[in-house]
Design an enzyme around this catalytic site. Structure first.
Site, PDB file in Angstrom:
ATOM      1  N   ASP A   1      -6.689   1.134 -53.044  1.00  0.00           N
ATOM      2  CA  ASP A   1      -6.989  -0.310 -52.612  1.00  0.00           C
ATOM      3  C   ASP A   1      -5.719  -0.887 -52.466  1.00  0.00           C
ATOM      4  O   ASP A   1      -4.833  -0.962 -53.394  1.00  0.00           O
ATOM      5  CB  ASP A   1      -7.948  -0.982 -53.689  1.00  0.00           C
ATOM      6  CG  ASP A   1      -9.448  -0.529 -53.443  1.00  0.00           C
ATOM      7  OD1 ASP A   1      -9.803  -0.652 -52.322  1.00  0.00           O
ATOM      8  OD2 ASP A   1      -9.956  -0.524 -54.451  1.00  0.00           O
TER       9      ASP A   1
ATOM     10  N   LYS B   1     -13.305 -24.844 -44.985  1.00  0.00           N
ATOM     11  CA  LYS B   1     -12.284 -23.918 -44.888  1.00  0.00           C
ATOM     12  C   LYS B   1     -10.995 -24.958 -45.073  1.00  0.00           C
ATOM     13  O   LYS B   1      -9.949 -24.375 -44.562  1.00  0.00           O
ATOM     14  CB  LYS B   1     -12.292 -22.894 -43.938  1.00  0.00           C
ATOM     15  CG  LYS B   1     -13.456 -21.939 -43.817  1.00  0.00           C
ATOM     16  CD  LYS B   1     -13.168 -20.911 -42.783  1.00  0.00           C
ATOM     17  CE  LYS B   1     -14.214 -20.003 -42.922  1.00  0.00           C
ATOM     18  NZ  LYS B   1     -14.134 -18.934 -41.994  1.00  0.00           N
TER      19      LYS B   1
ATOM     20  N   ASP C   1     -18.213   1.208 -55.097  1.00  0.00           N
ATOM     21  CA  ASP C   1     -17.112   2.199 -55.049  1.00  0.00           C
ATOM     22  C   ASP C   1     -17.780   3.397 -55.588  1.00  0.00           C
ATOM     23  O   ASP C   1     -17.251   4.671 -55.792  1.00  0.00           O
ATOM     24  CB  ASP C   1     -16.047   1.694 -55.799  1.00  0.00           C
ATOM     25  CG  ASP C   1     -15.080   0.555 -55.230  1.00  0.00           C
ATOM     26  OD1 ASP C   1     -15.022   0.792 -54.121  1.00  0.00           O
ATOM     27  OD2 ASP C   1     -14.699  -0.025 -55.994  1.00  0.00           O
TER      28      ASP C   1
END
Length: 701
Positions: free
Chosen positions: A314, A389, A535
């Site tokens: 990752d 945002k 995962d």
């Protein structure tokens, strides 16, 4: 774990208590039922028993031979030294396991039953039982937090003192038996039956009780067993050959065809060195992982780590620091960099995110701006929201200075904000935005009172030294693949800076799984690290799947290793540890086989002395007597003594492992052949000669 901890753990390997325990265990391991798992040493024990029978019979008839007694003694020492090597490797693990067992046996659980708390022993808990834990309580068994939130001390398992937060939900709800609650109150649903908890697995692994042989170890054991059978047949037929030669020459060879001497020949010919150290190498390999706070569910996982040639990592937290940091202020035309930095700092004073704090620090360090206390001036902070945002601050007019309305946010959000104020977004700023995106950085635009001041450049910082580590992995033939949810442009920029070989941008769980399967279909062994439920499929598919201890239960169950430190970069260390295990086994196997070749030059000329090697004129095998040993008896005894002593001398190397070097397989092979191959040939010549000199000086024969 830090380096000092690792060093302290290494020093305890030869602790006095561990050595004393190993001495006792080496005697217990003489049990044939135990030793039969090691075919080479089992054969040595059998011939030692036969030689002992001969010596006892000689003593009974009052015709004991000091030479035979010494041979028998060193045959038993060979077996004991091999057992000692395995016992010393297990010693530290047993000491650690005893401490964990004591902690578990003393734990009292508060079980919820019909809405009431009932105290019970932790060992009596069953799967799906619900227990309550408050500050100061030890969590009795593995489980999931189903109610509440608490700070948990996991140092008993991880060795790290920093507490972690565990709460009900999906991502941080897994708790481990043996850890301690520091604050608040939580309800836990037990997820493991007695004997199947994470702590039980650790105890079994560190004790070595459930250590299964790996495929490579099994293959090597079969090879060693085959060599042992071949030499057993050779030694069994040797007396017939010698008797035939003796009959033809009229010379007696009976004094060199005794059972103890034939036992010496067999023990010196078979690969006793690697046979005696093989278990110790495997156990110490698992122990090195445990010292790095990684629990492997089997030796196969540890060994597979050494063969991995593709790593999936990752980006966030592994390749990069994980937090975007402010690196530069890029003002719009006509705006000074100090003005942009001041506005950006003001808008970030109430921003507790790593990005916000980094903007404040950068303005202070780069331009000498100090954070201003503006709350007393009636300033109003606008927090960041997913809808807008943006974040910012509203500062009322003071001392003749007009009001200031500052906003900081993404390019799209600020463009929309400026458009609502009926102002134009500068084209120069737009070009800078596009350039920053191509570089893989994140731009935040700052606007004050309708005027666009410029851009704060944020960057996910690549960890120091990571590029060099990837270069080392490349030398070893390992391909690195970065996984990220970023867009392709950002991913490409970070991949280039970090030096990875490939990347997967905008990755989804199915993308990770698909890439692993694709690599495996081409014959590659794949390693991966993860922590989330998403995962789990990829961790289960990977040849080496490391789940972080702070991750979900699904991830921990899917992987074949668990990183107790929850450190995403641990995958690289695991690969290095696996390679060290394989290198150590290969090096000592090379040394053992080369070692046995040299012993032929000592014991074969000695046993054929009267026919071929000694006397005048010298026989054809005299050329093999290159050590010029004192006598046939001293040559045989010296070879047997060296064969036993070399095992104990190699124990430290078997436990600590061969020094790891990030080089390719061909370079490792050349190094092994030179150091351990040539060294294995030379060492017996020197060792046997020195022992022979000592044996003759002390008149032991």
């Amino acid at each position: 774990m830090n380096e000092s901890k690792s060093k302290s753990k290494l020093t305890t390997t030869f602790d006095k208590k561990i050595i004393l325990r190993a001495v006792v265990d080496s005697l217990r391991k003489l049990n044939p039922k135990t030793l039969v798992r090691n075919p080479v040493m089992f054969v040595v024990e059998v011939v030692a028993v036969i030689s002992t029978y001969v010596v006892v019979r000689e003593i009974v008839i009052r015709h004991a031979s000091l030479f035979n007694i010494q041979i028998t003694f060193w045959l038993w020492i060979t077996v004991l030294f091999a057992n000692f090597a395995e016992a010393i490797a297990e010693g530290r693990g047993k000491a650690q396991a005893e401490a964990l067992k004591r902690a578990r046996s003393e734990t009292v659980a508060r079980k919820m039953q019909d809405g009431k708390e009932v105290k019970t022993n932790a060992n009596d808990l069953r799967k799906d039982d619900v227990v309550v834990c408050e500050a100061g309580d030890v969590i009795p068994a593995d489980g999931l937090v189903i109610e509440g939130i608490a700070s948990v001390d996991e140092s008993a398992i991880t060795g790290e003192s920093a507490p972690v937060i565990r709460e009900s939900g999906e991502e941080r709800n897994a708790v481990t038996g043996g850890t301690k609650v520091l604050s608040d109150r939580i309800l836990i649903r037990i997820t493991a039956e007695p004997g199947g908890t994470f702590l039980d697995r650790i105890i079994s692994l560190v004790e070595g009780a459930k250590r299964l042989k790996t495929p490579n170890e099994i293959a090597l054991t079969i090879l060693l067993s085959a060599l042992t059978i071949v030499f057993l047949l050779a030694v069994a037929t040797f007396p017939s050959f010698m008797q035939y030669s003796a009959n033809a020459s009229g010379v007696s060879v009976s004094q060199y065809m005794t059972l103890p001497i034939l036992a010496s020949l067999l023990v010196c010919l078979i690969p006793t060195t690697i046979g005696g150290l093989l278990s110790a190498i495997g156990i110490s390999g698992m122990d090195r992982l445990i010292r790095k706070n990684v629990i492997a569910t089997s030796g196969r996982a540890a060994e597979a780590a050494g063969d991995v040639d593709v790593l999936l990592l990752d980006k966030t937290g592994t390749i990069t620091l994980g937090n975007r940091m402010a690196t530069d202020f890029l003002p719009a035309p006509g705006v000074t960099v100090q003005r942009l930095a001041d506005a950006a700092q003001l808008s970030s004073l109430a921003d507790e995110t790593p990005e916000g704090r980094s903007i404040v620090v950068l303005a202070k360090e780069k331009y000498g701006l100090r954070a201003k206390e503006i709350r007393d001036a009636g300033a109003t902070f606008i927090p960041f929201s997913a809808q807008t945002k943006m974040s910012g601050v509203e500062i009322p007019a003071t001392d003749g200075i007009g009001p200031r309305s500052i906003r900081k946010g993404s390019g799209e959000a600020i463009k929309k904000y400026v458009a609502e104020l009926r102002n134009a977004f500068p084209q120069s700023v737009q070009r800078t935005l596009d350039e920053i995106a191509r570089q893989g950085s994140t731009p935040l635009v700052v606007v004050e009172n309708e005027e666009v001041l410029g851009i704060v450049q944020l960057k996910d910082i690549v960890k120091g030294g990571i590029k060099e580590r990837f270069a080392q992995l490349r030398k070893m033939g390992i391909k690195t693949v970065m996984i990220t949810g970023d867009n392709a442009l950002t991913a490409a920029a970070i991949a280039a800076e970090a030096g990875v070989d490939d990347f997967i941008a905008e990755a989804k769980p199915e993308d990770k799984l698909g890439r692993i399967r694709a690599e495996q279909s081409e014959g590659h062994l794949v390693g991966m690290i993860g922590d989330g439920t998403n995962d789990a499929p990829a961790l289960a598919q990977a040849d080496v799947g490391i789940a972080m201890n702070s991750g979900t239960q699904a991830a921990r169950e899917a992987g074949n290793m668990v990183d107790l430190d929850s450190n995403p970069t641990k995958l690289i260390e695991v690969v290095e540890t696996g390679k060290k295990l394989l290198m150590t086994r290969g090096a000592l196997t090379t040394f053992s086989i080369a070692n046995d070749v040299s012993k032929y030059f000592a014991i074969i000329p000695a046993m054929t002395a009267t026919l071929y090697a000694f006397g005048k004129p010298y026989g054809p095998l005299a050329a093999l007597n290159i050590m010029s040993l004192g006598s046939p008896q001293s040559a045989i005894l010296s070879a047997v003594m060296f064969n036993a002593i070399i095992i104990i001398l190699l124990v430290p190397l078997a436990l600590r492992g061969v020094k790891y070097r990030p080089v390719g397989a061909s370079a490792v092979l050349r190094r092994n052949l030179w150091i351990y191959g040539v060294g294995g040939l030379i060492a017996p010549f020197i060792g046997i000669k020195l022992i022979d000199i000592l044996v003759n000086a002390l008149k032991l024969v």
